[in-house]
Design a protein around this motif. Structure first.
Motif, short mmCIF file in Angstrom:
data_model
loop_
_atom_site.label_atom_id
_atom_site.label_comp_id
_atom_site.label_asym_id
_atom_site.label_seq_id
_atom_site.Cartn_x
_atom_site.Cartn_y
_atom_site.Cartn_z
N LEU A 123 0.81 -1.21 0.00
CA LEU A 123 0.00 0.00 0.00
C LEU A 123 0.85 1.27 0.00
O LEU A 123 0.29 2.37 -0.02
CB LEU A 123 -0.93 0.02 1.22
N GLN A 124 2.17 1.14 0.00
CA GLN A 124 3.01 2.34 -0.03
C GLN A 124 2.70 3.23 -1.24
O GLN A 124 2.64 4.45 -1.10
CB GLN A 124 4.49 1.98 0.01
N PRO A 125 2.46 2.67 -2.43
CA PRO A 125 2.14 3.54 -3.56
C PRO A 125 0.76 4.19 -3.46
O PRO A 125 0.46 5.11 -4.22
CB PRO A 125 2.17 2.58 -4.77
N TYR A 126 -0.06 3.73 -2.53
CA TYR A 126 -1.45 4.18 -2.46
C TYR A 126 -1.75 5.04 -1.25
O TYR A 126 -2.92 5.25 -0.90
CB TYR A 126 -2.40 2.97 -2.48
N ASN A 127 -0.71 5.55 -0.57
CA ASN A 127 -0.94 6.53 0.48
C ASN A 127 0.10 7.63 0.35
O ASN A 127 1.28 7.38 0.15
CB ASN A 127 -0.93 5.88 1.88
N SER A 128 -0.36 8.88 0.43
CA SER A 128 0.51 10.01 0.13
C SER A 128 1.62 10.22 1.16
O SER A 128 2.59 10.93 0.90
CB SER A 128 -0.32 11.29 -0.02
N VAL A 161 -12.68 1.35 2.36
CA VAL A 161 -12.72 2.01 1.07
C VAL A 161 -11.51 2.93 0.93
O VAL A 161 -11.29 3.80 1.77
CB VAL A 161 -14.02 2.82 0.90
N LEU A 162 -10.74 2.74 -0.14
CA LEU A 162 -9.52 3.52 -0.37
C LEU A 162 -9.65 4.31 -1.66
O LEU A 162 -9.92 3.75 -2.72
CB LEU A 162 -8.31 2.59 -0.45
N GLY A 163 -9.49 5.62 -1.57
CA GLY A 163 -9.50 6.47 -2.75
C GLY A 163 -8.08 6.82 -3.15
O GLY A 163 -7.29 5.96 -3.54
N GLY A 164 -7.72 8.10 -3.00
CA GLY A 164 -6.37 8.54 -3.35
C GLY A 164 -5.36 8.34 -2.24
O GLY A 164 -4.16 8.53 -2.45
N GLY A 165 -5.81 7.96 -1.05
CA GLY A 165 -4.89 7.73 0.07
C GLY A 165 -4.21 8.99 0.56
O GLY A 165 -3.16 8.92 1.21
N SER A 166 -4.82 10.16 0.30
CA SER A 166 -4.18 11.42 0.67
C SER A 166 -4.58 11.90 2.05
O SER A 166 -4.08 12.93 2.51
CB SER A 166 -4.54 12.51 -0.35
#
Length: 350
Positions: free
Chosen positions: A9-14, A49-54
């Motif tokens: 998930l590193q690529p999916y959280n800012s 639910v995961l969106g942009g992870g920002s």
């Protein structure tokens, strides 16, 4: 529908925090949700639910089934004398969508340029910047109930918007509590851009831009460019220096509380609100407590803006979620001990 296992998930959280999803499904249309809920293996499984992870801080591997929202699409659904209404897929990047509306000649979202994240995450947080919040431009949204599989539509009143708040951030708690946290997956959002267009220029940074450039009546594109420049100067690019944007909400106090703080700290940055309360600049409070530039492990306070916590370790030696939250709690303690104010974090901690 494919359920992926052990997904980084590193690529999916800012923030760039290292964590894994035990199981992940990419939701690209409503049929993917229907197929998932029809599968007995996953129907009753807890879901995230995961969106942009920002706007999340991962403190470990995610055990609930991760639903990565990737629903795309943009279209005009109304262009009337009083408003332009557009419908956008929840997986679209917010900033790209704002720029698209301006390219089409539909102003109204320019003050919210360069806010990270996806369109589907915008109502959850009721995002806002430089005098405009999502609720000011919101028409309605479509979502799917993750328990029943039913599709439903909510208007602004039903979303329960508040300052960086909505029904999507609250868990159901009783017959009158319509909290939808963990229960709803937003699929599409409709935005209403009012006509005639009126610029929102009430923020000091925008007033400075007007003075610097000599442009007294900027158009929407000019305001968009100014907002992007201001944000790039103040805030780190999460792709270079991991962060989740503003980490704490700006607290509101009574006029009496504010007067008491001003008596001790005359330079405190504060903004009167329409309801008589006073909004305080959380970044100023944190800076006044000496946190700007400080670190806990590889989690630090950004040197240019104390409201932003950053990942100093990059992608190779990233901060952990534990380090981020240890730093956040230390900041909360300092601010409370000095000002008697408990700062509330904006990101969702997982």
């Amino acid at each position: 529908m494919i359920v992926e296992q052990n997904v980084p998930l590193q690529p999916y959280n800012s923030f760039g925090i290292v964590a894994r999803a035990q199981h992940l499904v990419r939701i690209r249309d409503e049929a993917d949700v229907a197929a998932l809920l029809a599968d007995a293996r996953w129907h009753d499984t807890p879901k995230f639910v995961l969106g942009g992870g920002s706007n999340i801080v991962l403190t470990g591997d995610v055990k609930p089934l991760v639903l990565k929202v990737e629903i795309m699409g943009r279209r005009l659904i109304e262009d009337g004398p009083r408003a332009t209404v557009v419908e956008v897929g929840a997986g679209e990047i917010w900033h790209d969508m704002v720029r698209w509306t301006l390219d089409q000649g539909w102003p109204g979202l320019e003050n919210m340029g360069l806010i990270p994240g996806t369109v589907g995450g915008a109502p959850v947080q009721n995002i806002g910047a430089y005098g405009v919040e999502l609720q000011d431009r919101f028409d309605s949204l479509d979502a799917i109930d993750l328990q029943t599989g039913e599709t439903f539509t909510l208007d602004a009143a039903q979303c329960g918007f508040g300052y960086r708040d909505s029904v999507f951030k609250h868990a159901p708690g009783g017959p009158k509590d319509l909290g939808l946290a963990g229960r709803a997956l937003i699929t599409r959002v409709r935005l209403r851009l009012p006509k005639p267009w009126k610029p929102e220029l009430g923020y000091l940074d925008l007033e400075r831009k007007m003075a610097e450039t000599g442009v007294a009546e900027p158009d929407a594109r000019q305001i968009f460019d100014w907002v992007c420049a201001i944000r790039q100067n103040k805030l780190p690019d999460w792709r270079v220096l991991g962060n989740a944007g503003s980490f704490f909400k700006n607290p509101t106090v009574t006029a009496e509380q504010c007067a008491d703080i001003i008596a001790r700290d005359p330079k405190i940055v504060h903004y009167p609100m329409d309801d008589g309360s006073i909004k305080l600049a959380a970044g100023w409070l944190i800076d006044a407590c000496g946190w700007k530039g400080k670190s806990v492990g590889n989690a630090g306070v950004y040197e240019r803006q104390a409201l932003v916590l950053v990942n100093r370790g990059g992608r190779t030696h990233p901060a952990t979620g534990g380090e981020v939250m240890t730093l956040a709690k230390a900041i909360q303690t300092s601010v409370y001990e000095r000002f008697g104010i408990l700062l509330e974090p904006e990101p969702v901690v997982i």
